[in-house]
Design an enzyme around this catalytic site. Structure first.
Site, mmCIF file in Angstrom:
data_model
loop_
_atom_site.group_PDB
_atom_site.id
_atom_site.type_symbol
_atom_site.label_atom_id
_atom_site.label_comp_id
_atom_site.label_asym_id
_atom_site.label_seq_id
_atom_site.Cartn_x
_atom_site.Cartn_y
_atom_site.Cartn_z
ATOM 1 N N HIS A 29 0.818 -1.215 0.000
ATOM 2 C CA HIS A 29 0.000 0.000 0.000
ATOM 3 C C HIS A 29 0.856 1.272 0.000
ATOM 4 O O HIS A 29 2.048 1.244 0.343
ATOM 5 C CB HIS A 29 -0.919 0.015 1.224
ATOM 6 C CG HIS A 29 -0.154 0.034 2.525
ATOM 7 N ND1 HIS A 29 0.398 1.167 3.055
ATOM 8 C CD2 HIS A 29 0.157 -0.968 3.388
ATOM 9 C CE1 HIS A 29 1.005 0.898 4.190
ATOM 10 N NE2 HIS A 29 0.881 -0.408 4.422
ATOM 11 N N GLU A 103 -2.694 -7.022 7.581
ATOM 12 C CA GLU A 103 -1.358 -6.885 8.149
ATOM 13 C C GLU A 103 -1.248 -7.634 9.464
ATOM 14 O O GLU A 103 -2.251 -7.863 10.167
ATOM 15 C CB GLU A 103 -1.031 -5.396 8.358
ATOM 16 C CG GLU A 103 0.333 -5.099 8.990
ATOM 17 C CD GLU A 103 1.526 -5.610 8.164
ATOM 18 O OE1 GLU A 103 1.574 -6.818 7.892
ATOM 19 O OE2 GLU A 103 2.409 -4.785 7.839
#
Length: 234
Positions: A29, A103
């Site tokens: 990201h 994550e």
């Protein structure tokens, strides 16, 4: 009988594996404010900042002229925003979310800077730095669970029928995933590789195995915007 080198890239040392078949591109990201502050984000849902949105746009332009059959993302907003930018250039490639890409949950470390973690958790932090696949962050995701999650994701991606897939995820999770894709032993990989924000890493997936094609390509973040779409992916 002569061996067909084109059919098997493993028949002799030094031969490159073939790059035909399915391609899977992994994108970390774009940046967030916590990235800039060196704060551990983990499962905390922090959005992209202005720089991160520009990075996501540039990553999207890198894929804009390529054929993309599917875009898969972590459900966390910083990854999903990045994935949406990429998908916007590809009609019919709506972003799919999977919790397998979330994550790593860093528990008590989340929201803390590296300096704060070093000060308050010095011994376990250094142990984790040495081997994050065998050491848990206090109150966070168990290393065994992370390892198994990466294995599930590896099987899922290998089974997908699409020929060109973009996967948007996170730094720690991707560092844990890549050795599983390559069927490497359970060893520390975290501090031995770079996965920068909005970098691209590519794997080929053919004959039931993954082959690393390139890693941490950030060329699209460094050239004039008008040149990005013409940059090759392979």
């Amino acid at each position: 009988m002569p061996v067909n080198m084109a059919e098997d890239g493993n028949v002799a040392p030094g031969l490159s594996a073939p790059i035909g078949g399915k391609k899977i591109f992994f994108v970390r990201h774009g940046k967030t404010e916590w990235n800039n502050q060196l704060r551990y984000q983990g499962a905390t849902d922090i959005p992209l900042n202005a720089e991160g949105r520009l990075q996501a746009r540039r990553a999207a332009l890198r894929f804009s002229l390529a054929k993309v059959d599917a875009v898969i993302s972590s459900p966390l907003s910083r990854a999903y925003e990045t994935a949406e930018e990429i998908a916007s250039f590809h009609k019919g490639a709506a972003v799919e979310k999977t919790s397998l890409l979330t994550e790593v949950d860093f528990g008590e470390w989340e929201g803390r800077t590296v300096a704060e973690i070093r000060e308050n958790y010095a011994e376990i932090f250094e142990a984790w730095r040495v081997n994050q696949l065998n050491v848990d962050a206090p109150g966070g995701e168990k290393a065994d669970d992370l390892y198994e999650r990466c294995g599930e994701l590896s099987k899922l991606l290998l089974a997908r029928p699409e020929r060109s897939i973009v996967v948007v995820g996170h730094g720690a999770m991707l560092r844990a995933l890549f050795p599983r894709l390559l069927a490497l032993p359970r060893v520390s990989y975290f501090w031995r590789t770079r996965i920068d924000n909005c970098s691209i890493t590519a794997f080929g997936a053919d004959a039931g195995r993954f082959v690393l094609l390139f890693q941490n390509d950030t060329t699209h973040l460094k050239v004039a915007e008008g040149r990005i779409a013409s940059l090759p992916l392979l």
